[in-house]
Design a protein around this motif. Structure first.
Motif, PDB file in Angstrom:
ATOM      1  N   ARG A  17     -57.323  30.876   7.563  1.00 21.97           N
ATOM      2  CA  ARG A  17     -58.695  30.366   7.243  1.00 21.97           C
ATOM      3  C   ARG A  17     -59.478  30.306   8.579  1.00 21.97           C
ATOM      4  O   ARG A  17     -58.892  30.081   9.626  1.00 21.97           O
ATOM      5  CB  ARG A  17     -58.559  29.033   6.712  1.00 21.97           C
ATOM      6  N   TYR A  18     -60.544  30.846   8.522  1.00 23.99           N
ATOM      7  CA  TYR A  18     -61.392  30.905   9.945  1.00 23.99           C
ATOM      8  C   TYR A  18     -61.696  29.515  10.319  1.00 23.99           C
ATOM      9  O   TYR A  18     -62.251  28.778   9.317  1.00 23.99           O
ATOM     10  CB  TYR A  18     -62.764  31.631   9.503  1.00 23.99           C
ATOM     11  N   PRO A  19     -61.475  29.228  11.684  1.00 15.62           N
ATOM     12  CA  PRO A  19     -61.549  28.176  12.176  1.00 15.62           C
ATOM     13  C   PRO A  19     -62.880  27.449  12.151  1.00 15.62           C
ATOM     14  O   PRO A  19     -63.375  26.239  12.043  1.00 15.62           O
ATOM     15  CB  PRO A  19     -61.114  28.010  13.869  1.00 15.62           C
ATOM     16  N   GLY A  20     -63.933  28.232  11.930  1.00 17.93           N
ATOM     17  CA  GLY A  20     -65.245  27.931  12.018  1.00 17.93           C
ATOM     18  C   GLY A  20     -65.936  27.834  10.453  1.00 17.93           C
ATOM     19  O   GLY A  20     -66.971  27.573  10.331  1.00 17.93           O
ATOM     20  N   ASN A  21     -65.013  27.627   9.414  1.00 16.20           N
ATOM     21  CA  ASN A  21     -65.474  27.517   8.137  1.00 16.20           C
ATOM     22  C   ASN A  21     -66.086  26.121   7.887  1.00 16.20           C
ATOM     23  O   ASN A  21     -65.748  25.015   8.564  1.00 16.20           O
ATOM     24  CB  ASN A  21     -64.049  27.546   7.156  1.00 16.20           C
ATOM     25  N   GLY A  80     -69.244  39.487  11.218  1.00 13.66           N
ATOM     26  CA  GLY A  80     -68.585  38.935  10.107  1.00 13.66           C
ATOM     27  C   GLY A  80     -68.297  37.505  10.071  1.00 13.66           C
ATOM     28  O   GLY A  80     -67.532  36.937   9.108  1.00 13.66           O
ATOM     29  N   LEU A  81     -68.468  36.962  11.388  1.00 12.44           N
ATOM     30  CA  LEU A  81     -68.190  35.532  11.601  1.00 12.44           C
ATOM     31  C   LEU A  81     -69.180  34.669  11.679  1.00 12.44           C
ATOM     32  O   LEU A  81     -69.210  33.384  10.774  1.00 12.44           O
ATOM     33  CB  LEU A  81     -67.317  35.424  12.789  1.00 12.44           C
ATOM     34  N   SER A  82     -70.307  34.920  12.484  1.00  9.86           N
ATOM     35  CA  SER A  82     -71.485  33.915  12.775  1.00  9.86           C
ATOM     36  C   SER A  82     -72.731  34.813  11.816  1.00  9.86           C
ATOM     37  O   SER A  82     -72.866  35.779  11.929  1.00  9.86           O
ATOM     38  CB  SER A  82     -71.940  34.172  14.099  1.00  9.86           C
ATOM     39  N   TRP A  83     -73.318  33.920  11.181  1.00 10.69           N
ATOM     40  CA  TRP A  83     -74.301  34.432   9.803  1.00 10.69           C
ATOM     41  C   TRP A  83     -75.741  33.721  10.131  1.00 10.69           C
ATOM     42  O   TRP A  83     -75.529  32.539  10.590  1.00 10.69           O
ATOM     43  CB  TRP A  83     -73.606  34.155   8.575  1.00 10.69           C
ATOM     44  N   THR A  84     -76.530  34.755  10.369  1.00 10.91           N
ATOM     45  CA  THR A  84     -77.880  34.090  10.128  1.00 10.91           C
ATOM     46  C   THR A  84     -78.634  34.278   8.596  1.00 10.91           C
ATOM     47  O   THR A  84     -79.018  35.497   8.218  1.00 10.91           O
ATOM     48  CB  THR A  84     -78.722  34.606  11.325  1.00 10.91           C
ATOM     49  N   ALA A  85     -78.934  33.297   8.032  1.00  7.70           N
ATOM     50  CA  ALA A  85     -79.759  33.409   6.848  1.00  7.70           C
ATOM     51  C   ALA A  85     -81.278  34.099   6.937  1.00  7.70           C
ATOM     52  O   ALA A  85     -81.780  33.633   7.695  1.00  7.70           O
ATOM     53  CB  ALA A  85     -79.561  32.099   6.100  1.00  7.70           C
ATOM     54  N   GLY A  86     -81.490  34.754   6.060  1.00  8.06           N
ATOM     55  CA  GLY A  86     -83.219  35.302   5.901  1.00  8.06           C
ATOM     56  C   GLY A  86     -83.866  33.934   5.700  1.00  8.06           C
ATOM     57  O   GLY A  86     -83.635  32.817   5.139  1.00  8.06           O
ATOM     58  N   PRO A  87     -85.127  34.353   6.069  1.00 10.23           N
ATOM     59  CA  PRO A  87     -86.167  33.153   5.881  1.00 10.23           C
ATOM     60  C   PRO A  87     -86.429  32.702   4.176  1.00 10.23           C
ATOM     61  O   PRO A  87     -87.020  31.491   4.365  1.00 10.23           O
ATOM     62  CB  PRO A  87     -87.446  33.701   6.420  1.00 10.23           C
ATOM     63  N   ASP A 280     -59.746  20.287   3.510  1.00 12.82           N
ATOM     64  CA  ASP A 280     -60.821  19.310   3.118  1.00 12.82           C
ATOM     65  C   ASP A 280     -62.158  19.932   2.431  1.00 12.82           C
ATOM     66  O   ASP A 280     -62.395  19.329   1.286  1.00 12.82           O
ATOM     67  CB  ASP A 280     -61.445  18.391   4.226  1.00 12.82           C
ATOM     68  N   TYR A 281     -62.676  20.994   2.907  1.00 13.31           N
ATOM     69  CA  TYR A 281     -63.890  21.728   2.517  1.00 13.31           C
ATOM     70  C   TYR A 281     -63.756  22.388   1.125  1.00 13.31           C
ATOM     71  O   TYR A 281     -64.469  22.832   0.138  1.00 13.31           O
ATOM     72  CB  TYR A 281     -64.536  22.770   3.267  1.00 13.31           C
ATOM     73  N   GLU A 282     -62.108  22.279   0.555  1.00  9.41           N
ATOM     74  CA  GLU A 282     -61.889  22.863  -0.678  1.00  9.41           C
ATOM     75  C   GLU A 282     -61.341  21.908  -1.529  1.00  9.41           C
ATOM     76  O   GLU A 282     -61.845  21.976  -2.800  1.00  9.41           O
ATOM     77  CB  GLU A 282     -60.697  23.825  -0.475  1.00  9.41           C
ATOM     78  N   ILE A 283     -61.107  20.928  -1.192  1.00  9.07           N
ATOM     79  CA  ILE A 283     -60.437  19.744  -2.203  1.00  9.07           C
ATOM     80  C   ILE A 283     -61.329  18.337  -2.065  1.00  9.07           C
ATOM     81  O   ILE A 283     -61.100  17.440  -2.960  1.00  9.07           O
ATOM     82  CB  ILE A 283     -59.133  19.498  -2.139  1.00  9.07           C
ATOM     83  N   VAL A 315     -69.828  25.623  -0.611  1.00 13.11           N
ATOM     84  CA  VAL A 315     -70.155  26.263   0.584  1.00 13.11           C
ATOM     85  C   VAL A 315     -69.479  27.768   0.520  1.00 13.11           C
ATOM     86  O   VAL A 315     -68.506  27.985  -0.269  1.00 13.11           O
ATOM     87  CB  VAL A 315     -69.598  25.681   1.761  1.00 13.11           C
ATOM     88  N   GLU A 316     -69.544  28.575   1.481  1.00 13.76           N
ATOM     89  CA  GLU A 316     -69.136  29.828   1.717  1.00 13.76           C
ATOM     90  C   GLU A 316     -68.190  29.900   3.007  1.00 13.76           C
ATOM     91  O   GLU A 316     -68.389  29.529   4.014  1.00 13.76           O
ATOM     92  CB  GLU A 316     -70.000  31.084   1.744  1.00 13.76           C
ATOM     93  N   CYS A 317     -66.728  30.491   2.447  1.00 16.85           N
ATOM     94  CA  CYS A 317     -65.881  30.427   3.585  1.00 16.85           C
ATOM     95  C   CYS A 317     -65.347  31.961   4.050  1.00 16.85           C
ATOM     96  O   CYS A 317     -65.563  32.836   3.166  1.00 16.85           O
ATOM     97  CB  CYS A 317     -64.513  29.400   3.510  1.00 16.85           C
ATOM     98  N   LEU A 318     -64.470  32.007   4.847  1.00 20.79           N
ATOM     99  CA  LEU A 318     -63.726  33.273   5.278  1.00 20.79           C
ATOM    100  C   LEU A 318     -62.239  32.954   5.708  1.00 20.79           C
ATOM    101  O   LEU A 318     -61.669  31.755   6.108  1.00 20.79           O
ATOM    102  CB  LEU A 318     -64.384  33.833   6.366  1.00 20.79           C
ATOM    103  N   ALA A 319     -61.492  33.913   4.893  1.00 19.26           N
ATOM    104  CA  ALA A 319     -59.920  34.055   5.396  1.00 19.26           C
ATOM    105  C   ALA A 319     -59.612  35.290   5.770  1.00 19.26           C
ATOM    106  O   ALA A 319     -60.402  36.211   5.099  1.00 19.26           O
ATOM    107  CB  ALA A 319     -59.064  33.413   3.941  1.00 19.26           C
ATOM    108  N   THR A 320     -58.706  35.509   6.364  1.00 17.15           N
ATOM    109  CA  THR A 320     -58.133  36.703   6.937  1.00 17.15           C
ATOM    110  C   THR A 320     -56.648  36.831   6.732  1.00 17.15           C
ATOM    111  O   THR A 320     -55.908  36.113   6.716  1.00 17.15           O
ATOM    112  CB  THR A 320     -58.399  37.114   8.256  1.00 17.15           C
TER     113      THR A 320
END
Length: 336
Positions: A17-21, A80-87, A280-283, A315-320
């Protein structure tokens, strides 16, 4: 007879799991949304692109606005790690018949980006397909008959046909309860679909007893189409696991390998989950805890596979993982 899933399920040992999730949540969106999840993710025009589901309401009060307020937002990333949401949101459907569109899945075919999505209507749930060239303007190509959901497209034509995975709602013929399976269909033009057949039944998955269905769009590998699926088990003893009075379901992610030339053939499948709710963010603290739902999978040039998933419907998360480990899990399912 009810199939019983194991009480304790664990993720594959090599998954990271990405540490920045989470990579995206309501605090990172520049307008007042509440739940940001179940995104489609792909690479398009040189960037990582995410189209995500917005459910509006209050995280503090744990309340949601009516379903017709749901829409889809967009975010971009260089790595693919740091995301910027549109306005602002980029897609919404609502009229006298359609309640909302949600749960997008993105597939690039050729030089165009296609989006599958679910559509709630007053007369059932329909599956939609749209296309965009600029991620701002979307042309809806087709809407299925009810009830159909969780559609994903393969990223290339197979045998000259478009191919999609899908999950029909066969409630009436399955005893009036959840007992849903993954199916596969084909089309000459993305509008007319047929030649449908069962791909994966819920009773074939040891860690599901309620339903299975598509997750992220399949990814081509030398060994076959690497394909994730969602798997759901229900335990009547489960109580309150989120905002609602009761939530008895657990969503995990499975993985299988489909034949390159004939994706109706399952070459191999892991007998245990690829991803199970553990962090924690999953359960804890989410709208619906114990939920993992992949919506995007990207195979990088170095063999790393990025798997983007909605967590706790919040929330949206990442695993590799490395593609070789994922293939081994499908082809040698007992070797975890």
């Amino acid at each position: 007879m009810t199939q019983h899933a194991p009480a304790i399920l664990q993720s594959a040992p090599f998954i990271r799991r990405y540490p920045g999730n989470p990579v995206l949540d309501a605090t990172k969106v520049p307008y007042p949304t509440a739940l940001v999840f179940n995104a489609g993710v792909t690479k398009f025009n040189g960037k990582y692109v995410m189209i995500f589901r917005n459910d509006y309401g209050s995280l503090v009060d744990q309340t949601l606005e009516p379903h017709h307020t749901t829409d889809l937002g967009i975010a971009y990333s260089d790595d693919g790690l740091s995301w910027t949401a549109g306005p602002k949101p980029v897609f919404k459907m609502h009229d006298e018949e359609i309640i909302r569109a949600y749960d997008p899945r993105l597939t690039v075919i050729g030089d165009r980006c296609y989006m599958c999505f679910a559509v709630d209507t007053h007369h059932g749930i329909r599956g939609g397909i749209a296309v965009t060239d600029d991620l701002e303007h979307f042309e809806v190509l087709s809407l299925s008959t009810p009830d159909l959901r969780n559609m994903v497209l393969f990223p290339e034509l197979i045998g000259g046909k478009y191919v999609r995975l899908e999950r029909p709602f066969t409630v009436y013929s399955r005893g009036g309860r959840d007992r849903f399976d993954a199916w596969i269909s084909e089309s000459p033009d993305l509008a007319h679909w047929g030649n449908s057949s069962l791909l994966l039944a819920v009773e074939q998955v040891p860690f599901a007893n309620d339903k299975v269905g598509p997750a992220a769009p399949p990814v081509r590998t030398d060994k076959g189409w690497l394909t994730t699926f969602h798997a759901v088990d229900v335990d009547p003893a489960r109580g309150k696991h989120g905002w609602e009075d009761t939530w008895k379901k657990r969503y995990t992610a499975g993985i299988m390998l489909l034949d390159l030339e004939d994706p109706r053939k399952v070459i191999g499948m892991s007998r245990q989950p690829l991803l199970a709710p553990e962090t924690d963010y999953e359960i804890a603290g989410g709208f619906r805890n114990y939920v993992i739902f992949p919506g995007g999978m990207i195979l990088e040039d170095d063999g790393e596979v990025k798997i983007y998933y909605g967590s706790a419907d919040t929330v949206e998360c990442l695993a590799t993982a490395h593609v070789d480990d994922l293939l081994r899990l499908c082809l040698e399912p007992e070797q975890r």
